[in-house]
Motif scaffolding. Structure first.
Motif, PDB file in Angstrom:
ATOM      1  N   GLU A  82       0.839  -1.214   0.000  1.00 60.83           N
ATOM      2  CA  GLU A  82       0.000   0.000   0.000  1.00 60.83           C
ATOM      3  C   GLU A  82       0.867   1.255   0.000  1.00 60.83           C
ATOM      4  N   VAL A  83       1.906   1.217   0.835  1.00 63.91           N
ATOM      5  CA  VAL A  83       2.767   2.399   0.991  1.00 63.91           C
ATOM      6  C   VAL A  83       3.759   2.523  -0.159  1.00 63.91           C
ATOM      7  N   GLN A  84       3.872   1.461  -0.926  1.00 61.36           N
ATOM      8  CA  GLN A  84       4.809   1.398  -2.061  1.00 61.36           C
ATOM      9  C   GLN A  84       6.246   1.657  -1.603  1.00 61.36           C
ATOM     10  N   GLY A  85       6.552   1.103  -0.414  1.00 62.83           N
ATOM     11  CA  GLY A  85       7.937   1.155   0.083  1.00 62.83           C
ATOM     12  C   GLY A  85       8.482   2.544   0.285  1.00 62.83           C
ATOM     13  N   ASP A  86       7.612   3.484   0.689  1.00 64.30           N
ATOM     14  CA  ASP A  86       8.095   4.861   0.836  1.00 64.30           C
ATOM     15  C   ASP A  86       7.781   5.371   2.244  1.00 64.30           C
ATOM     16  N   PHE A  87       8.789   5.438   3.122  1.00 66.57           N
ATOM     17  CA  PHE A  87       8.582   5.925   4.482  1.00 66.57           C
ATOM     18  C   PHE A  87       9.378   7.205   4.708  1.00 66.57           C
ATOM     19  N   THR A  88       8.795   8.107   5.462  1.00 67.40           N
ATOM     20  CA  THR A  88       9.453   9.390   5.704  1.00 67.40           C
ATOM     21  C   THR A  88      10.720   9.181   6.534  1.00 67.40           C
ATOM     22  N   GLU A  89      11.786   9.827   6.135  1.00 68.39           N
ATOM     23  CA  GLU A  89      13.054   9.761   6.861  1.00 68.39           C
ATOM     24  C   GLU A  89      12.907  10.512   8.184  1.00 68.39           C
ATOM     25  N   THR A  90      13.618  10.064   9.220  1.00 67.53           N
ATOM     26  CA  THR A  90      13.515  10.724  10.534  1.00 67.53           C
ATOM     27  C   THR A  90      14.853  11.289  11.010  1.00 67.53           C
ATOM     28  N   PHE A 113      16.031   9.387  19.875  1.00 67.70           N
ATOM     29  CA  PHE A 113      14.878  10.249  20.170  1.00 67.70           C
ATOM     30  C   PHE A 113      14.546  10.273  21.665  1.00 67.70           C
ATOM     31  N   ILE A 114      14.848   9.198  22.392  1.00 66.82           N
ATOM     32  CA  ILE A 114      14.683   9.237  23.856  1.00 66.82           C
ATOM     33  C   ILE A 114      15.676  10.245  24.442  1.00 66.82           C
ATOM     34  N   GLN A 115      16.933  10.153  23.982  1.00 70.66           N
ATOM     35  CA  GLN A 115      17.963  11.075  24.484  1.00 70.66           C
ATOM     36  C   GLN A 115      17.629  12.522  24.122  1.00 70.66           C
ATOM     37  N   LEU A 116      17.119  12.708  22.916  1.00 70.12           N
ATOM     38  CA  LEU A 116      16.765  14.055  22.453  1.00 70.12           C
ATOM     39  C   LEU A 116      15.732  14.669  23.395  1.00 70.12           C
ATOM     40  N   ILE A 176      14.333  15.514  11.632  1.00 73.03           N
ATOM     41  CA  ILE A 176      14.425  15.231  13.071  1.00 73.03           C
ATOM     42  C   ILE A 176      13.317  15.985  13.807  1.00 73.03           C
ATOM     43  N   ARG A 177      13.120  17.274  13.425  1.00 72.00           N
ATOM     44  CA  ARG A 177      12.116  18.088  14.111  1.00 72.00           C
ATOM     45  C   ARG A 177      10.713  17.498  13.958  1.00 72.00           C
ATOM     46  N   ILE A 178      10.375  17.086  12.731  1.00 75.15           N
ATOM     47  CA  ILE A 178       9.032  16.548  12.474  1.00 75.15           C
ATOM     48  C   ILE A 178       8.826  15.253  13.274  1.00 75.15           C
TER      49      ILE A 178
END
Length: 701
Positions: free
Chosen positions: A179-187, A231-234, A683-685
């Motif tokens: 469904e997502v066509q293998g496209d995930f937002t980078e973090t 992200f826990i440390q952040l 990172i912010r998002i």
């Protein structure tokens, strides 16, 4: 992500529907597509190898074979029937057997069509069979996302009974990828990805669920572990920065008469270098205009109480009041008695407030607190009651802080318009990795040396069979004028557990140490406070030689003349508890001993705990072993472990990744505190998204 949202409810995904969605929510906590994509396998089966039927061995390993079904028949049994298919691959023949669902399975099977089958084999009467095999048409197998490394997901009995097998979970995750066509937002930022040579978010998610090979699986795990810890440390570090810049604290600008008079005239011994270092760190905080939030770690007997007192005296010198909160009445009373003795002759008003304080005395304390006559208040949970109001509380010290819930600690913050400075103390050494993960938003001080003249407690492990020689040793120590603790794990005997209980133990000790030559005190949690206090006082005054107790004496009781600690059924105690109990002796100048009594039946973990106690008295080494044995959740107790509901990382095994994550999080926030720069856009998002959902804020002190 094209027309797709990871906040979408799981029910809308192909292959799920309302019924399965309800089960996935209740059993696995999977509510959204985001939850599903972050539901990681806990192991993998290597499906790279295909076997031939003539190669099969009579063992229990899982095998994978390509072949065809040639015949299908239904065989009647005493109860119902079973479905049997003959399966061949050109080198031999075997049977596929189904005991359930025969009707619909029979309708779905295709004769003389290539299948890939997978499962455990049985060998009976010269023929191999495979019950309830996983099956897939060879042409579908070649087209599917499923890789050579087959993921195995956590499951529950209910899911299995309702037919939601590992194969089905894997299939719905495959549907999600399609469904997502293998496209995930980078973090993460390009900078971090390049510096650490990490694979992309999309590649990591694909290879954690459908790894193409071992190497890509390893890279996926490293990438996702780093991200989780980063992200826990952040959040922790950002919270610390916000507190330091936004939350104003009282500025204690001077060190005055109270501190100096006590330090120069009343201090009973020279401070150790570690105590001096910690005091400097605290003084710097108190004069910084920001609110102090510091964790003070120090092994049992390292002198935290003196540091706490000197800190309170600085508050008094600046016109403020101080409070010290302890988890038990025994410990609060002991703090009160030792501080009254230390401050004798100085014009400082100090009171004790616990559940046993009489109403008349309470009224006086409340009045003196509000009009400012009372300088220092020591107490238990009673301090955080709403009716306890200070005129101007400048510092709150919380002892054995892990024994208090977050909500209880935060109530101390609300005792003033500006929050008071907070010093939390613990004698339970916290391993560095855990401190970084759970207390990463606090400043941490460590007292890592014992006062001069203290001798290390000698620790021995003895079996019940050696009891007579242990009694002989106790008599020798009592003859020298020493006192003895004997600690039991239970008050009443549990039928399921063959342990010496307190009352039983008390009677056997009373027989071995008879009146009038010996006097014995007994203390346990079910006694009335007044009775407990009476028995404690008899022991403190030396009227009794032996104190038989449960773990109520674990924390803080200070009797220098007590030189022997006998711990009964020591295998039942955790390492940190054993370490705390041992710390009750060794407080005087004489050699002290700790004897760990056990039965011969010991688990592997119990042996490690007992050997660790005999081998070392270093609290931090003990804490590291404890962390490996019990894991972070159990070590912290429920109050703090919520922050460590980790999906993939393990702070015991992934120490190096954790250190890296913390270092990079500090670097990012030092350069860009608000994550505003274009390079930190992703990172912010991600940070904003995680902060919305995360309970980390409420879990950290």
């Amino acid at each position: 992500m094209p027309n797709y949202n990871l906040n979408t409810a799981i029910a809308y995904l192909k292959g799920v529907g309302p019924n399965r969605a309800t089960l996935l929510k209740s059993e696995l906590g999977i509510h959204t597509l985001g939850d599903l994509i972050n539901f990681f396998p806990n192991r993998y089966i290597d499906r790279t190898q295909f076997f031939k039927i003539n190669q099969l061995q009579n063992n229990t390993s899982e095998v994978q074979i390509i072949g065809k079904i040639t015949t299908i028949k239904t065989v009647q049994q005493k109860r119902g029937s079973r479905l049997v298919a003959t399966f061949t691959d050109g080198t031999g023949t075997m049977e596929l057997v189904w005991f359930r669902g025969a009707k619909w399975i029979k309708a779905a099977l295709k004769i003389n069509t290539p299948y890939v089958i997978f499962g455990k084999t049985n060998f009976f009467s010269g023929l191999f069979s495979m019950p309830h095999p996983e099956m897939e048409l060879l042409e579908d197998y070649k087209k599917s996302l499923r890789s050579a490394m087959q993921p195995i997901y956590p499951s529950t009995e209910k899911l299995t009974n309702k037919g939601i097998s590992n194969k089905i979970v894997s299939k719905i995750i495959q549907n999600l990828f399609e469904e997502v066509q293998g496209d995930f937002t980078e973090t993460l930022s390009v900078l971090i990805i390049n510096e650490l040579n990490l694979i992309s978010k999309t590649a990591a998610l694909l290879n954690i669920h459908f790894p193409q090979n071992q190497e890509l699986l390893t890279k996926a795990q490293i990438r996702l572990k780093f991200e989780e810890l980063f992200f826990i440390q952040l959040q922790l570090i950002r919270k610390k920065l916000v507190r330091k810049s936004k939350i104003k604290g009282f500025n204690f600008e001077k060190v005055g008469d109270n501190f100096n008079n006590f330090y120069n005239k009343k201090l009973p011994f020279d401070l150790t270098n570690a105590q001096k270092r910690v005091l400097k760190e605290i003084r710097k905080d108190l004069g910084s205009n920001a609110q102090m939030n510091r964790l003070l770690q120090g092994d049992v007997g390292s002198g935290k109480t003196i540091v706490a007192l000197l800190t309170m005296l600085i508050a008094l010198d600046n016109g403020f009041q101080a409070a010290l909160m302890a988890p038990t009445e025994i410990l609060a009373t002991q703090h009160y008695n030792s501080l009254v003795e230390l401050l004798d002759g100085l014009n400082i008003s100090i009171k004790l407030l616990t559940g046993s304080t009489k109403i008349k005395e309470r009224r006086i304390i409340h009045d003196q607190l509000e009009n400012g006559e009372l300088n220092i208040l020591i107490g238990t949970h009673a301090l955080i009651e709403d009716k306890v109001k200070f005129k101007n509380l400048g510092i709150a010290i919380i002892d054995e802080q892990h024994r208090f819930g977050v909500a209880q600690r935060s109530k101390m913050w609300q005792k003033n318009q500006l929050p008071p400075h907070v010093l939390v103390m613990t004698a339970t050494p916290i391993p560095r990795t855990l401190a970084m993960s759970v207390y990463g938003d606090l400043d941490i001080s460590v007292i890592d040396e014992l006062p001069p003249g203290r001798k290390e407690v000698k620790t021995a492990h003895r079996y019940d069979a050696n009891r007579l020689s242990v009694f002989k040793f106790l008599k020798e120590e009592i003859a020298k004028g020493r006192q003895v603790y004997v600690v039991y794990p239970l008050i009443n005997e549990s039928e399921a557990m063959d342990y010496k209980d307190l009352m039983d133990g008390y009677e056997s000790i009373a027989r071995e140490f008879p009146l009038p030559n010996y006097q014995i005190s007994i203390v346990h949690g079910k006694m009335k406070p007044a009775d407990k206090e009476y028995e404690m006082q008899r022991f403190i005054k030396g009227e009794t030689q032996i104190m038989v107790a449960t773990t109520v004496i674990e924390v803080g009781v200070n009797i220098p003349n007590a030189s022997v600690m006998v711990i009964e059924s020591a295998e039942r105690f955790g390492l940190s508890q054993l370490h705390q109990l041992r710390g009750r002796v060794g407080r005087g100048a004489e050699q002290s001993y700790c004897i760990l009594m056990t039965s011969f039946k010991l688990s592997a973990d119990a042996k490690i705990r007992l050997n660790t106690m005999v081998d070392t008295s270093d609290g931090f080494k003990i804490a590291e072993v404890d962390l490996k044995l019990r894991g972070p959740g159990n070590l912290m107790g429920t109050q703090q472990s919520g922050v460590l509901n980790l999906r993939i990382a393990d702070i015991v095994k992934d120490t190096q990744i954790l250190k890296k994550a913390r270092a990079i999080a500090i670097d990012v926030l030092t350069k860009d505190p608000l994550l505003k720069s274009p390079e930190n856009h992703f990172i912010r998002i991600a940070y904003q998204e995680i902060s919305k959902k995360s309970t980390i804020w409420s879990n950290i002190s």
